[in-house]
Design a protein around this motif. Structure first.
Motif, PDB file in Angstrom:
ATOM      1  N   LEU A  29      19.646  -6.630 -21.657  1.00  0.00           N
ATOM      2  CA  LEU A  29      19.866  -5.747 -22.807  1.00  0.00           C
ATOM      3  C   LEU A  29      20.494  -6.512 -23.968  1.00  0.00           C
ATOM      4  O   LEU A  29      20.103  -6.333 -25.121  1.00  0.00           O
ATOM      5  N   ASP A  30      21.461  -7.375 -23.664  1.00  0.00           N
ATOM      6  CA  ASP A  30      22.124  -8.197 -24.692  1.00  0.00           C
ATOM      7  C   ASP A  30      22.607  -7.326 -25.857  1.00  0.00           C
ATOM      8  O   ASP A  30      22.263  -7.557 -27.019  1.00  0.00           O
ATOM      9  N   ALA A  31      23.420  -6.322 -25.538  1.00  0.00           N
ATOM     10  CA  ALA A  31      23.927  -5.399 -26.560  1.00  0.00           C
ATOM     11  C   ALA A  31      24.784  -6.134 -27.581  1.00  0.00           C
ATOM     12  O   ALA A  31      25.542  -7.046 -27.240  1.00  0.00           O
ATOM     13  N   PHE A  96      18.560   1.994 -22.849  1.00  0.00           N
ATOM     14  CA  PHE A  96      18.868   1.301 -21.598  1.00  0.00           C
ATOM     15  C   PHE A  96      18.779   2.296 -20.447  1.00  0.00           C
ATOM     16  O   PHE A  96      19.152   3.465 -20.598  1.00  0.00           O
ATOM     17  N   SER A  97      18.302   1.827 -19.294  1.00  0.00           N
ATOM     18  CA  SER A  97      18.281   2.699 -18.124  1.00  0.00           C
ATOM     19  C   SER A  97      18.378   1.857 -16.862  1.00  0.00           C
ATOM     20  O   SER A  97      17.662   0.860 -16.721  1.00  0.00           O
ATOM     21  N   ASN A  98      19.269   2.253 -15.957  1.00  0.00           N
ATOM     22  CA  ASN A  98      19.391   1.547 -14.682  1.00  0.00           C
ATOM     23  C   ASN A  98      19.330   2.539 -13.525  1.00  0.00           C
ATOM     24  O   ASN A  98      20.085   3.512 -13.490  1.00  0.00           O
ATOM     25  N   ARG A 123      14.432  -1.898 -28.620  1.00  0.00           N
ATOM     26  CA  ARG A 123      14.231  -2.411 -27.267  1.00  0.00           C
ATOM     27  C   ARG A 123      14.369  -1.296 -26.218  1.00  0.00           C
ATOM     28  O   ARG A 123      15.258  -0.458 -26.325  1.00  0.00           O
ATOM     29  N   PHE A 124      13.508  -1.336 -25.233  1.00  0.00           N
ATOM     30  CA  PHE A 124      13.626  -0.484 -24.056  1.00  0.00           C
ATOM     31  C   PHE A 124      13.848  -1.420 -22.876  1.00  0.00           C
ATOM     32  O   PHE A 124      12.943  -2.170 -22.491  1.00  0.00           O
ATOM     33  N   VAL A 125      15.053  -1.403 -22.336  1.00  0.00           N
ATOM     34  CA  VAL A 125      15.448  -2.331 -21.275  1.00  0.00           C
ATOM     35  C   VAL A 125      15.848  -1.504 -20.056  1.00  0.00           C
ATOM     36  O   VAL A 125      16.735  -0.637 -20.151  1.00  0.00           O
ATOM     37  N   ALA A 126      15.209  -1.758 -18.934  1.00  0.00           N
ATOM     38  CA  ALA A 126      15.469  -0.902 -17.782  1.00  0.00           C
ATOM     39  C   ALA A 126      15.239  -1.637 -16.474  1.00  0.00           C
ATOM     40  O   ALA A 126      14.521  -2.641 -16.409  1.00  0.00           O
TER      41      ALA A 126
END
Length: 250
Positions: A29-31, A96-98, A123-126
């Motif tokens: 994700l690198d927020a 983000f989704s985990n 970005r969609f990071v999951a």
């Protein structure tokens, strides 16, 4: 397919390893400070807080009232919202989704909502369960519940795609795929072992049985799995496989 229910206290005891093992997807994700980020399926906010520590402004949504209450209790901006009813409009730099997407039944509606929530280039990071995830556990549950007259279609609660199938689905909804990978991750379970895992992550299935039969079905499932997922010291390892990706909204 039955609906899974969540108890934040039980999850903290038996499911904390899910957040503890999320370092890789957090890194992906690198927020960045000042970014607006949506945590989709935020649970009790354990990872939402880690993202916020980067200086990003993070909002969490989850369908479970118990989980959202737990997240709010630690200062997270969280609200109860179903993933297939996202009402955001180009507000976020990243979603983000985990360990949540595989619980969502209406995948196309969810992905359309995620795309709409993102700014162009967002970005969609999951990370989610991937193809082959908990295969042994699924087979054991199928054996026990089929014997008890439960339709197999009501036993499986999750969606565990291959990289190719999920990449196709993401592209269909307007995403460019920068990274997607299937990651085998044998996962040691806490002291509650397989019994605790089943009661936390498969409570909805056991609730389909008459209350008097649930304990015996739980014990039978554990015994079926013991030769394959429990070592000589009595330590349990779940047969996890994760799908991790980074996609960008076009």
């Amino acid at each position: 397919m039955t609906k899974q229910t969540w108890n934040a206290t039980q999850y903290a005891l038996n499911g904390r390893f899910v957040a503890d093992l999320a370092g890789g997807v957090i890194d992906l994700l690198d927020a960045r400070p000042g970014e607006h980020i949506l945590d989709l399926g935020c649970g009790d906010g354990a990872l939402t807080a880690k993202i916020a520590a980067s200086g990003a402004q993070v909002k969490g949504v989850d369908s479970s009232e118990s989980m959202v209450a737990a997240a709010r209790a630690v200062g997270i901006d969280a609200q109860v919202m179903d993933a297939d009813a996202l009402d955001f409009d180009h507000e976020f730099d990243a979603v983000f989704s985990n360990a949540a997407l595989h619980w969502m039944r209406n995948q196309d509606t969810v992905l359309a909502g995620v795309h709409r929530a993102l700014k162009p280039g967002g970005r969609f990071v999951a990370e989610m369960g991937g193809h082959g995830n908990i295969a042994a556990i699924q087979v054991a549950l199928l054996a026990v519940f089929s014997k008890n007259g439960i339709d197999p279609a009501r036993i499986e609660q999750n969606y565990f795609p291959t990289p190719a199938s999920y990449e196709s689905r993401l592209r269909h909804h307007g995403f460019d795929i920068h990274y997607i990978e299937l990651l085998p991750r044998p996962t040691p379970l806490p002291e509650s072992g397989m019994s605790g895992w089943l009661q936390t992550f498969r409570s909805g299935i056991f609730q389909q049985l008459p209350e008097a039969e649930r304990e015996s079905a739980l014990k039978e499932t554990v015994e079926l799995l013991k030769p394959f997922l429990c070592d000589d010291l009595g330590k349990w390892t779940a047969d996890y496989v994760r799908l991790r990706f980074l996609a960008v909204a076009l």
